[in-house]
Design an enzyme around this catalytic site. Structure first.
Site, PDB file in Angstrom:
ATOM      1  N   GLY A 244       0.821  -1.209   0.000  1.00 14.58           N
ATOM      2  CA  GLY A 244       0.000   0.000   0.000  1.00 14.58           C
ATOM      3  C   GLY A 244       0.850   1.251   0.000  1.00 14.58           C
ATOM      4  O   GLY A 244       2.022   1.222   0.383  1.00 14.58           O
ATOM      5  N   GLY A 246       0.448   5.627   0.738  1.00 17.22           N
ATOM      6  CA  GLY A 246      -0.428   6.699   1.200  1.00 17.22           C
ATOM      7  C   GLY A 246       0.351   7.980   1.332  1.00 17.22           C
ATOM      8  O   GLY A 246       1.529   8.033   0.962  1.00 17.22           O
ATOM      9  N   ARG A 247      -0.314   8.993   1.893  1.00 19.65           N
ATOM     10  CA  ARG A 247       0.338  10.284   2.042  1.00 19.65           C
ATOM     11  C   ARG A 247       1.525  10.198   3.007  1.00 19.65           C
ATOM     12  O   ARG A 247       2.514  10.883   2.881  1.00 19.65           O
ATOM     13  CB  ARG A 247      -0.689  11.273   2.583  1.00 19.65           C
ATOM     14  CG  ARG A 247      -0.401  12.688   2.238  1.00 19.65           C
ATOM     15  CD  ARG A 247      -1.567  13.569   2.584  1.00 19.65           C
ATOM     16  NE  ARG A 247      -2.691  12.822   3.182  1.00 19.65           N
ATOM     17  CZ  ARG A 247      -3.654  13.392   3.870  1.00 19.65           C
ATOM     18  NH1 ARG A 247      -3.636  14.687   4.046  1.00 19.65           N
ATOM     19  NH2 ARG A 247      -4.654  12.691   4.379  1.00 19.65           N
ATOM     20  N   GLY A 249       3.496   7.580   3.499  1.00 20.65           N
ATOM     21  CA  GLY A 249       4.602   6.746   3.038  1.00 20.65           C
ATOM     22  C   GLY A 249       4.080   5.450   2.446  1.00 20.65           C
ATOM     23  O   GLY A 249       3.113   5.455   1.691  1.00 20.65           O
ATOM     24  N   VAL A 251       3.231   0.976   2.889  1.00 21.11           N
ATOM     25  CA  VAL A 251       3.025  -0.184   3.764  1.00 21.11           C
ATOM     26  C   VAL A 251       3.617  -1.404   3.051  1.00 21.11           C
ATOM     27  O   VAL A 251       3.362  -1.622   1.868  1.00 21.11           O
ATOM     28  CB  VAL A 251       1.538  -0.452   4.070  1.00 21.11           C
ATOM     29  CG1 VAL A 251       1.395  -1.593   5.082  1.00 21.11           C
ATOM     30  CG2 VAL A 251       0.847   0.791   4.594  1.00 21.11           C
ATOM     31  N   LYS A 264       4.706  -0.215   8.252  1.00 18.44           N
ATOM     32  CA  LYS A 264       4.327   1.076   7.676  1.00 18.44           C
ATOM     33  C   LYS A 264       5.578   1.945   7.746  1.00 18.44           C
ATOM     34  O   LYS A 264       6.122   2.161   8.832  1.00 18.44           O
ATOM     35  CB  LYS A 264       3.201   1.656   8.523  1.00 18.44           C
ATOM     36  CG  LYS A 264       2.439   2.774   7.917  1.00 18.44           C
ATOM     37  CD  LYS A 264       1.153   2.936   8.711  1.00 18.44           C
ATOM     38  CE  LYS A 264       0.493   4.246   8.474  1.00 18.44           C
ATOM     39  NZ  LYS A 264      -0.684   4.416   9.312  1.00 18.44           N
ATOM     40  N   ASP A 366     -10.141   9.360  11.630  1.00 13.09           N
ATOM     41  CA  ASP A 366      -9.932   9.056  10.209  1.00 13.09           C
ATOM     42  C   ASP A 366     -10.482   7.663   9.891  1.00 13.09           C
ATOM     43  O   ASP A 366      -9.837   6.869   9.199  1.00 13.09           O
ATOM     44  CB  ASP A 366      -8.442   9.153   9.848  1.00 13.09           C
ATOM     45  CG  ASP A 366      -8.224   9.260   8.343  1.00 13.09           C
ATOM     46  OD1 ASP A 366      -9.203   9.534   7.617  1.00 13.09           O
ATOM     47  OD2 ASP A 366      -7.082   9.064   7.894  1.00 13.09           O
TER      48      ASP A 366
HETATM   49  N1  ADE Z   1      -2.581  -2.921   4.579  1.00 10.50           N
HETATM   50  C1  ADE Z   1      -2.383  -1.941   5.463  1.00 10.50           C
HETATM   51  N2  ADE Z   1      -2.146  -2.440   6.659  1.00 10.50           N
HETATM   52  C2  ADE Z   1      -2.187  -3.784   6.547  1.00 10.50           C
HETATM   53  C3  ADE Z   1      -2.047  -4.845   7.467  1.00 10.50           C
HETATM   54  N3  ADE Z   1      -1.799  -4.624   8.740  1.00 10.50           N
HETATM   55  N4  ADE Z   1      -2.188  -6.090   7.017  1.00 10.50           N
HETATM   56  C4  ADE Z   1      -2.448  -6.293   5.721  1.00 10.50           C
HETATM   57  N5  ADE Z   1      -2.594  -5.348   4.821  1.00 10.50           N
HETATM   58  C5  ADE Z   1      -2.469  -4.086   5.231  1.00 10.50           C
END
Ligand code: ADE
Length: 538
Positions: A244, A246-247, A249, A251, A264, A366
């Site tokens: 993932g 996002g703003r 940074g 994941v 993260k 949020d």
């Molecule tokens: N995407 C964002 N956080 C996550 C997480 N903890 N486990 C799996 N996908 C994610």
């Protein structure tokens, strides 16, 4: 003379700061947050000194330090922690002293922070009568120190500091030369030998899973692992794939000893979000089945910038948004999800009062389907606490962090959009969370498959605002037009969907005070679940 002074100082400080472990026996320690003000340890008792960020006062924590957390095992570094730490980055204690010579030996310990930041330099530790007590209760150095000893310590300390600075400069030069290695995710942190998994076995136990470690260490209060353990874990993680962006940074999915974890990684300019989220996750008693499980926070300077990591449980189903975009749920699955989210939110919102450990009321600010994770059993966990605020019952203050992030516009309550929210009243933030919860329920209910009929996945207000709407577009729709997501006709003829639509409408009233509370929603859904024969999450 100088060499002799240095040797004498080293001997003094090593013997003073290295507690002798008494093997095979336990010791009762003074514990300021335990039920009977005591805890039993197979290792040491300790006192830690820290500077409270809010009051700027020196505070002491008195606890047990069990063998499981000793690193290195025979001479734990934690017992010697005594550093000037920037209070802004201070997650935990700054000076620690351990002892094991007699029961409650830590009650008299008052370790002093080695070199105070200038704003604290004039402070003396409270309750220590101006005395510095290091490690063993037999070895007390105080105002009655002879001038000679003071001089030895002063000169020795100065020499040590200079030596450390030289080493630091050499180390920085070295890391700069090896920067490329560290930028490759797989090699991140691996060059640091002291974080070799082999060295960490005693502290983290060869066969211990993350769950075991969290259960075994003194985190029964639900406030997170000791800082050193967090750092050790974080530095043994291999980043595998990005999941993932996002703003703040990115994941990543990472691996720790064969277990998946979510990492993260915050960009340097999001340091406040990183700090805030780590701080909130480490609030006493925050651990809960329906709140994303926090594992570790770590900040590491790689020579060019600071790596800011936040490590949490990994959920292979991904976010609720991901899940609903590709899958449907049945009635039981819908209620299980909605009930688990409201249970998590009710826990977050609830203040738990206690003499030893309590939990402040926390508002998320949020809440959205992208910030909720779906577990394998179909229940959910609320994540992304970077914007959360908590209410301090003692001084009645809301700790609105100096964080430039605001919530997600699409999920903003009307009073947030038109800025009429009363920020001095903590319930306002909880009510804004409940509004967002109503929108999430709408997203879930659309995907409820009854007799092969369900609605396609859509974000709330998909038909009324463009993607990435502005505040003004949202305000016109939600505040002026008083629009809310539409309820499909099919929901009216199916009891469970009808019940869900009733709940969501009571979540998104324009009048915030009229909205249901998270606790009320949890109870209503538990009853609905009982009629559909599903077990509520604990
Ligand atoms: N995407 C964002 N956080 C996550 C997480 N903890 N486990 C799996 N996908 C994610």
């Amino acid at each position: 003379m100088l060499v002799w002074t240095l040797v004498a100082t080293l001997l003094l400080s090593v013997s003073a700061q290295t507690p002798q472990t008494t093997k095979g026996k336990t010791i009762t320690c003074f514990c300021d947050k335990c039920a009977n003000l005591e805890c039993v340890s197979d290792g040491y008792c300790y006192t830690s000194t820290r500077i409270d960020k809010e009051t700027k006062q020196i505070e002491h924590d008195f606890r047990c330090f069990d063998k499981i957390a000793h690193f290195p095992p025979e001479n734990p570094a934690w017992c010697k922690e005594n550093a000037h730490l920037n209070p802004e980055s201070l997650l935990r204690s700054a000076a620690v002293a351990c002892c094991d010579n007699e029961n409650y030996c830590n009650k008299a310990l008052r370790p002093q922070i080695a070199s105070m930041p200038p704003q604290f330099a004039s402070m003396r530790p409270q309750g220590a009568g101006g005395k510095l007590i290091i490690s063993s209760a037999d070895e007390k150095i105080g105002d009655d120190l002879s001038t000679d000893t003071s001089l030895i310590i002063f000169v020795g300390t100065t020499v040590l500091v200079v030596l450390l600075l030289v080493l630091l400069v050499i180390y920085c030069g070295w890391t700069r030369n090896h920067k490329w290695k560290k930028q490759r995710p797989g090699a991140l942190f691996k060059s640091n030998d002291s974080m070799d998994p082999q060295d960490q076995q005693p502290i983290l136990g060869v066969n211990n899973t993350l769950r075991d470690i969290i259960d075994m260490t003194t985190s029964g209060s639900g406030s997170g692992l000791p800082l050193l353990v967090q750092r050790s874990i974080a530095r043994q993680i291999q980043l595998v794939e990005i999941i993932g962006k996002g703003r703040f940074g990115e994941v990543w999915r990472g691996r720790w000893r064969g277990e998946n974890v979510a990492v993260k990684i915050f960009s340097s300019r999001e340091e406040r979000s990183w700090f805030r989220e780590a701080e909130i996750y480490q609030t006493v008693m925050l651990r809960h089945d329906n709140i994303l499980g926090f594992i570790a926070a770590d900040n590491k300077d790689n020579g060019t910038w600071t790596q800011l990591w936040l490590v949490t449980d990994f959920h292979e189903n991904g976010s609720l948004f991901d899940y609903l975009s590709t899958r449907t749920v049945d009635i039981v699955g819908m209620i299980r999800m909605a009930l688990s989210i409201s249970t998590g939110l009710a826990h977050l919102h609830m203040e738990i009062v206690g003499t030893q450990a309590g939990k402040p009321a926390i508002a998320h600010r949020d809440l959205k389907s992208k910030n909720i994770l779906v577990k394998l059993n179909g229940t959910c966990a609320i994540g992304d606490l970077g914007l959360a605020v908590h209410y301090d019952d003692v001084d009645g203050k809301i700790d609105l962090a100096t964080n430039s992030r605001v919530g997600t516009k699409r999920y903003m309550a009307p009073e947030v959009l038109d800025e009429s929210i009363c920020e001095n009243h903590f319930d306002s933030f909880k009510r804004a969370d409940v509004y967002a919860l109503g929108l999430i329920f709408w997203e879930i209910t659309r995907r409820c498959n009854v007799g092969g009929i369900y609605d396609e996945y859509q974000l709330p207000y998909y038909d009324l605002v463009p993607s990435d709407p502005t505040i003004e577009e949202m305000r016109k729709t939600v505040c002026e037009g008083r629009h809310r997501p539409s309820i499909p006709n099919r929901w009216q003829s199916i009891d469970a969907l009808n019940a869900m639509s009733k709940v969501m409408k009571e979540c998104w009233y324009h009048n915030a005070a009229a909205r249901l509370t998270a606790l009320r929603i949890k109870k209503t859904l538990a009853n609905l679940g009982a009629s559909e024969d599903i077990k509520p999450p604990q």
